[in-house]
Design an enzyme around this catalytic site. Sequence first.
Site, short mmCIF file in Angstrom:
data_model
loop_
_atom_site.label_atom_id
_atom_site.label_comp_id
_atom_site.label_asym_id
_atom_site.label_seq_id
_atom_site.Cartn_x
_atom_site.Cartn_y
_atom_site.Cartn_z
N LEU A 42 0.85 -1.18 0.00
CA LEU A 42 0.00 0.00 0.00
C LEU A 42 0.89 1.24 0.00
CD1 LEU A 42 -2.66 -1.15 2.63
CD2 LEU A 42 -2.90 -1.10 0.13
N SER A 43 0.29 2.41 -0.16
CA SER A 43 1.12 3.61 -0.23
C SER A 43 1.96 3.79 1.03
CB SER A 43 0.27 4.85 -0.50
OG SER A 43 -0.74 4.99 0.46
N GLU A 44 1.40 3.45 2.21
CA GLU A 44 2.20 3.41 3.43
C GLU A 44 1.72 2.31 4.35
OE1 GLU A 44 3.82 7.37 2.34
OE2 GLU A 44 1.75 6.71 2.42
N THR A 45 2.69 1.75 5.07
CA THR A 45 2.40 0.88 6.21
C THR A 45 3.01 1.52 7.44
OG1 THR A 45 2.35 -1.12 4.84
CG2 THR A 45 2.75 -1.42 7.20
N HIS A 75 -2.22 9.94 6.48
CA HIS A 75 -3.29 8.95 6.49
C HIS A 75 -2.93 7.73 7.32
CE1 HIS A 75 -1.19 6.52 3.43
NE2 HIS A 75 -2.09 5.57 3.66
#
Length: 269
Positions: A42-45, A75
């Site tokens: 995903l875009s960030e973890t 987010h």
Amino acid sequence: MRIRIVDAFTDRPFAGNPAGVLLLDSFPDDEWLQNVAAEVNLSETAFAHPLAAGGAADWALRWFTPATEVDMCGHATLATAHILNTTGAADGTVRFAARCGILTATAQRDGAITLDFPTAPLTPEPEPEGLADALGAKVLSVRDTGPHIGDLLVELTDEKAVRSLSPDFAALVAHSGRGIIATAPAADPGRGYDYVSRCFFPRVGIDEDPVTGSAHTALAPFWSARLGRDSLTGLQASARSGLVKTTLRGDRTLLTGSAVTVIDGELQV
């Protein structure tokens, strides 16, 4: 090891920006953290662990894209605070120690969460050669957003121009430290938002980020100065879409949004 996927800056599943969240006892080595983030893809973890009582923060927090660690992420911070509050690991306000300083997240009675982040300093910049061609749109102005987020804030002509962007991602890599924030005023503020944006981060492995909290620390001062109001609502007009309510308080920006847990499972490592 428990892992959750949380959709942030939305009140419904399969919208907003999904983030992985892992609550740990301590941080393993960086290679392991990066491998997990790449696997989650995903875009960030976000990875967090509790800190000793009595300090400046309650939890340590780090964020990884599939390709690298980042200095600030809105987010995934919202997603982490949502998990802490919905599981009983925290109640009310949580203080996070992160690479960009101390961040706070305060849960409200309606389930929304307000993040307290540093306001991005905006510096006018000449339009970089080739930027308009890479975006495929006319550029009205450009702002550097400072070291924490490292983006270029690019003003376009109108909402339609932002929504219709189809960038050359390979060409965009050359134009900022992290990425590009494209923005314009709302075509119709009566629809519940004051400005629109889209965010492109191919340099860190994310062609387009669905909803970018950190970008709103730059969007808030930019549009507050233009519109003459400290409290605004931004729509990030990605395919998934999401709303971020912003309140400018000098060198701090409040970002408010909701979150929904969509996956709760076990990481088999």
